[in-house]
Design a protein around this motif. Structure first.
Motif, PDB file in Angstrom:
ATOM      1  N   ILE A 234      96.078  18.706  66.519  1.00  0.00           N
ATOM      2  CA  ILE A 234      97.077  19.473  67.217  1.00  0.00           C
ATOM      3  C   ILE A 234      96.425  20.640  67.699  1.00  0.00           C
ATOM      4  CG2 ILE A 234      99.239  18.032  66.335  1.00  0.00           C
ATOM      5  CD1 ILE A 234      99.820  20.571  64.674  1.00  0.00           C
ATOM      6  N   ASN A 235      96.954  21.122  68.605  1.00  0.00           N
ATOM      7  CA  ASN A 235      96.687  22.662  69.220  1.00  0.00           C
ATOM      8  C   ASN A 235      97.631  23.414  68.735  1.00  0.00           C
ATOM      9  OD1 ASN A 235      94.320  22.300  70.973  1.00  0.00           O
ATOM     10  ND2 ASN A 235      95.380  20.631  71.580  1.00  0.00           N
ATOM     11  N   CYS A 236      97.410  24.433  68.153  1.00  0.00           N
ATOM     12  CA  CYS A 236      98.466  25.490  67.607  1.00  0.00           C
ATOM     13  C   CYS A 236      98.374  26.976  67.927  1.00  0.00           C
ATOM     14  CB  CYS A 236      98.812  25.357  66.009  1.00  0.00           C
ATOM     15  SG  CYS A 236      99.251  23.827  65.476  1.00  0.00           S
ATOM     16  N   ILE A 237      99.325  27.653  67.997  1.00  0.00           N
ATOM     17  CA  ILE A 237      99.374  29.201  67.991  1.00  0.00           C
ATOM     18  C   ILE A 237      99.287  29.522  66.448  1.00  0.00           C
ATOM     19  CG2 ILE A 237     100.087  31.363  68.917  1.00  0.00           C
ATOM     20  CD1 ILE A 237      98.745  30.015  71.006  1.00  0.00           C
ATOM     21  N   LEU A 238      98.533  30.041  66.066  1.00  0.00           N
ATOM     22  CA  LEU A 238      98.429  30.295  64.406  1.00  0.00           C
ATOM     23  C   LEU A 238      98.759  31.967  64.501  1.00  0.00           C
ATOM     24  CD1 LEU A 238      98.148  30.159  61.390  1.00  0.00           C
ATOM     25  CD2 LEU A 238      95.402  30.540  62.056  1.00  0.00           C
ATOM     26  N   SER A 239      99.659  32.536  63.824  1.00  0.00           N
ATOM     27  CA  SER A 239     100.150  33.775  63.559  1.00  0.00           C
ATOM     28  C   SER A 239      99.904  34.131  61.932  1.00  0.00           C
ATOM     29  CB  SER A 239     101.210  34.131  63.879  1.00  0.00           C
ATOM     30  OG  SER A 239     101.490  35.577  63.752  1.00  0.00           O
ATOM     31  N   ILE A 240      98.898  35.206  61.669  1.00  0.00           N
ATOM     32  CA  ILE A 240      98.743  35.236  60.063  1.00  0.00           C
ATOM     33  C   ILE A 240      99.103  36.595  59.885  1.00  0.00           C
ATOM     34  CG2 ILE A 240      97.424  35.201  58.050  1.00  0.00           C
ATOM     35  CD1 ILE A 240      95.670  33.269  59.144  1.00  0.00           C
ATOM     36  N   SER A 241     100.017  36.903  58.804  1.00  0.00           N
ATOM     37  CA  SER A 241     100.519  38.337  58.313  1.00  0.00           C
ATOM     38  C   SER A 241     100.264  38.491  56.756  1.00  0.00           C
ATOM     39  CB  SER A 241     101.911  38.719  58.726  1.00  0.00           C
ATOM     40  OG  SER A 241     102.627  37.671  58.310  1.00  0.00           O
ATOM     41  N   ILE A 242     100.226  39.620  56.077  1.00  0.00           N
ATOM     42  CA  ILE A 242     100.123  39.618  54.989  1.00  0.00           C
ATOM     43  C   ILE A 242     101.000  40.356  54.229  1.00  0.00           C
ATOM     44  CG2 ILE A 242      98.854  41.895  55.045  1.00  0.00           C
ATOM     45  CD1 ILE A 242      96.490  40.848  53.064  1.00  0.00           C
ATOM     46  N   LEU A 243     101.351  39.991  53.021  1.00  0.00           N
ATOM     47  CA  LEU A 243     102.477  40.528  52.155  1.00  0.00           C
ATOM     48  C   LEU A 243     101.705  41.431  51.093  1.00  0.00           C
ATOM     49  CD1 LEU A 243     104.985  37.438  51.340  1.00  0.00           C
ATOM     50  CD2 LEU A 243     105.317  39.562  52.851  1.00  0.00           C
ATOM     51  N   ARG A 244     102.262  42.675  50.676  1.00  0.00           N
ATOM     52  CA  ARG A 244     101.749  43.534  49.934  1.00  0.00           C
ATOM     53  C   ARG A 244     102.841  43.812  48.788  1.00  0.00           C
ATOM     54  NH1 ARG A 244      96.807  45.534  51.439  1.00  0.00           N
ATOM     55  NH2 ARG A 244      96.217  45.309  53.823  1.00  0.00           N
ATOM     56  N   ASN A 245     102.473  44.542  47.705  1.00  0.00           N
ATOM     57  CA  ASN A 245     103.334  44.757  46.655  1.00  0.00           C
ATOM     58  C   ASN A 245     103.579  46.286  46.821  1.00  0.00           C
ATOM     59  OD1 ASN A 245     101.200  46.236  45.689  1.00  0.00           O
ATOM     60  ND2 ASN A 245     100.858  44.768  44.130  1.00  0.00           N
ATOM     61  N   GLU A 246     104.485  46.731  45.683  1.00  0.00           N
ATOM     62  CA  GLU A 246     105.011  48.166  45.774  1.00  0.00           C
ATOM     63  C   GLU A 246     103.758  49.068  46.034  1.00  0.00           C
ATOM     64  OE1 GLU A 246     105.210  46.639  41.555  1.00  0.00           O
ATOM     65  OE2 GLU A 246     105.688  46.182  43.534  1.00  0.00           O
ATOM     66  N   GLN A 249      98.942  46.501  47.474  1.00  0.00           N
ATOM     67  CA  GLN A 249      98.075  45.627  47.358  1.00  0.00           C
ATOM     68  C   GLN A 249      98.187  44.308  47.993  1.00  0.00           C
ATOM     69  OE1 GLN A 249      94.867  46.387  45.673  1.00  0.00           O
ATOM     70  NE2 GLN A 249      95.796  48.567  45.674  1.00  0.00           N
ATOM     71  N   PRO A 250      97.391  43.721  48.337  1.00  0.00           N
ATOM     72  CA  PRO A 250      97.754  42.480  49.164  1.00  0.00           C
ATOM     73  C   PRO A 250      97.913  41.458  47.973  1.00  0.00           C
ATOM     74  CG  PRO A 250      95.387  42.952  49.256  1.00  0.00           C
ATOM     75  CD  PRO A 250      95.978  44.040  48.643  1.00  0.00           C
ATOM     76  N   ILE A 251      99.244  40.467  48.515  1.00  0.00           N
ATOM     77  CA  ILE A 251      99.525  39.277  47.153  1.00  0.00           C
ATOM     78  C   ILE A 251      99.494  38.169  47.970  1.00  0.00           C
ATOM     79  CG2 ILE A 251     100.554  40.697  45.718  1.00  0.00           C
ATOM     80  CD1 ILE A 251     103.258  39.889  47.049  1.00  0.00           C
ATOM     81  N   HIS A 252      99.968  37.833  49.265  1.00  0.00           N
ATOM     82  CA  HIS A 252      99.896  36.797  49.773  1.00  0.00           C
ATOM     83  C   HIS A 252      99.624  36.546  51.276  1.00  0.00           C
ATOM     84  CE1 HIS A 252     101.354  34.856  46.061  1.00  0.00           C
ATOM     85  NE2 HIS A 252     102.490  35.501  46.180  1.00  0.00           N
ATOM     86  N   PHE A 253      99.346  35.696  52.140  1.00  0.00           N
ATOM     87  CA  PHE A 253      99.559  35.499  53.351  1.00  0.00           C
ATOM     88  C   PHE A 253     100.494  34.636  53.788  1.00  0.00           C
ATOM     89  CE2 PHE A 253      94.802  35.907  52.627  1.00  0.00           C
ATOM     90  CZ  PHE A 253      94.578  36.991  53.213  1.00  0.00           C
ATOM     91  N   ILE A 254     100.907  34.855  55.090  1.00  0.00           N
ATOM     92  CA  ILE A 254     102.111  34.027  55.620  1.00  0.00           C
ATOM     93  C   ILE A 254     101.505  33.522  56.853  1.00  0.00           C
ATOM     94  CG2 ILE A 254     104.384  33.896  56.786  1.00  0.00           C
ATOM     95  CD1 ILE A 254     105.296  36.106  54.987  1.00  0.00           C
TER      96      ILE A 254
END
Length: 504
Positions: A234-246, A249-254
């Motif tokens: 499948i063809n997709c538009i992929l958007s990735i953002s990053i979650l950081r803690n207090e 510091q990076p903890i996860h990607f969405i």
């Protein structure tokens, strides 16, 4: 709160003023009140803070029944009654949260911790502390609501969403993500998300991921292909953002996926159709030019032969058939000329557009009709600013004005002096040109869909050919413009033309 309980027990051992003063001060500072129920004297004692929490006056003297009735009727009141009875009868302590309604009708959450005081295996008193936790519970409830909202949005989002670890494993994902790829949730959780990528797109992610982790960017978006369980992609538009803690510091990607497969297929079909249409149009245009050229040659030969006959063989023209043949040949030549003009209109490109002064061009067009204007006593009203310039193919604008002015004079009412109004105004995107008259008009209820048709005529006139408006419309559209008409029989006709100006 354990220290406060110990202080309460100590208080019941000493009961001196110093201890009481210290307890009131301590309760006030930590916003926790104390209470006791003396089962031997059937009395209830509330500390100052307990009374403050209940929003009663400091001289208020409670009893057990009144104290219980502060709790919300139903579950809360029934529960406190049950727990208090167990403390008295079974010598059980309790630590629970309740809702109560204060003397001022405010609803509060409170935490109550209670202990029975036992002497000779009998409960002498029940003592405890009461803490106002309304703000804490409201904050927790708001947080739960927000978490539920986020969870619901995540699970039921129309596009695929996944929470991905920094090392690339899928932590959780929604149903749409699974539906996109044809896997179950269990099959995808823990899977390296890049393993799902089309081999040709694997290298798109790493460099951008590093920028996210390093804080160079907060998110990135790209077009990417993913392999489905059945082997298709499948063809997709992929958007990735990053979650950081207090601590930032990076903890996860969405990861957020939008399936554009159908859009891509449709786009490809449109491109193919446009390519085919362009090719066919070019072939038709070439065919029209060839046919027009060849027919013009033949019709020219016929005209030449007729001219020779009139000169060298005049006796052959003195019959009833020769004028008919001559008229037919002339009509053929005129038709070929008209069709040739139509065939070359759309061969002009937007790069041929030039800025011309509209007022000057209008006066030039009117100069062609001086004799007709005098003969019909026509009145011409022009309202065009001398600074208005239109972006046109000059010959087309001349032709458009010529056709519209010609029609206004040609189709005048026999019982009225012709009045022709020509005006223009500049809008944000266009120059709006209006040509109106008080002539015969057109019944649009009958002819609305035919007004710009080829060889369509609406009045009996010896010069009517049904070609002028067809050519006019094609010329306007070839210059990225548009033309509209409004008309009523025996009242007149108004043509409105929109053409680009220099700013566009």
């Amino acid at each position: 709160m354990k220290e406060l309980y110990n202080q309460l027990f100590q208080k019941h051992k000493t009961e001196d003023n110093t201890s009481l003063t210290y307890m009131d001060s301590l309760q006030r500072d930590i916003a926790i009140g104390s209470w006791e129920v003396n089962l031997q004297t059937d009395t209830v004692i509330w500390s100052a803070m307990t009374k403050t929490i209940h929003e009663v006056e400091q001289d208020y003297q409670p009893n057990v029944k009144e104290g219980v009735n502060f709790f919300l009727e139903g579950y809360n009141r029934d529960l406190i009654s049950l727990l208090f009875a167990r403390a008295v009868n079974d010598q059980q302590s309790y630590d629970r949260e309740f809702q109560l309604k204060t003397a001022k009708n405010n609803i509060k959450w409170v935490r109550i911790v209670a202990y029975p005081v036992i002497e000779d295996n009998k409960t002498k008193k029940v003592i405890g502390v009461l803490q106002d936790i309304t703000e804490k519970n409201n904050t927790l409830n708001e947080l739960k609501l927000k978490e539920e909202l986020i969870r619901t949005t995540f699970e039921h989002a129309p596009n695929g969403m996944a929470l991905v670890s920094l090392s690339g494993e899928i932590i959780t994902l929604n149903k749409t993500f699974c539906d996109y790829l044809g896997y179950t949730t269990e099959e995808l959780i823990g899977c390296k998300i890049n393993k799902l990528s089309h081999p040709g797109d694997i290298d798109i992610i790493p460099a951008n991921i590093k920028n996210l982790i390093d804080g160079v960017s907060d998110k990135f978006e790209c077009e990417k292909r993913y392999i489905k369980k059945d082997g298709s992609y499948i063809n997709c538009i992929l958007s990735i953002s990053i979650l950081r803690n207090e601590n930032n510091q990076p903890i996860h990607f969405i990861s957020h996926l939008i399936d554009i497969t159908e859009r891509k297929v449709a786009h490809k079909e449109v491109e193919t159709l446009l390519t085919t249409t362009k090719s066919q149009n070019e072939k038709l245009l070439n065919f029209a030019h060839i046919v027009s050229h060849n027919l013009r040659s033949h019709s020219g030969n016929l005209e030449m032969l007729l001219d020779i006959m009139k000169t060298d063989l005049p006796e052959c023209t003195e019959n009833e058939f020769f004028p008919l043949i001559e008229e037919a040949v002339n009509n053929l030549s005129e038709t070929i000329s008209n069709l040739n003009e139509v065939s070359i209109i759309n061969s002009k490109e937007s790069k041929d557009l030039k800025a011309v002064n509209l007022l000057k061009t209008t006066h030039t067009a009117l100069a062609n009709f001086k004799a007709s204007i005098i003969a019909t006593d026509a009145k011409i009203n022009i309202s065009i600013d001398s600074n208005i310039y239109v972006l046109v193919i000059p010959a087309y604008l001349d032709s458009i004005l010529f056709n519209l002015i010609s029609n206004s004079i040609k189709y005048k009412r026999p019982d009225a002096t012709p009045v022709i109004n020509i005006s223009a105004q500049q809008t944000t995107d266009f120059i709006k040109i209006t040509v109106s008259d008080n002539g015969l008009g057109i019944d649009l209820d009958l002819h609305k869909n035919k007004i710009f048709g080829l060889y369509k005529t609406f009045h009996k006139h010896q010069e009517a050919r049904g070609l002028g408006l067809y050519i006019t419309k094609n010329q306007v559209e070839a210059m990225n413009g548009k033309i509209n008409v409004s008309s009523k029989p025996n009242e007149g006709t108004t043509f409105t033309i929109h053409l680009k100006h220099e700013a566009h």
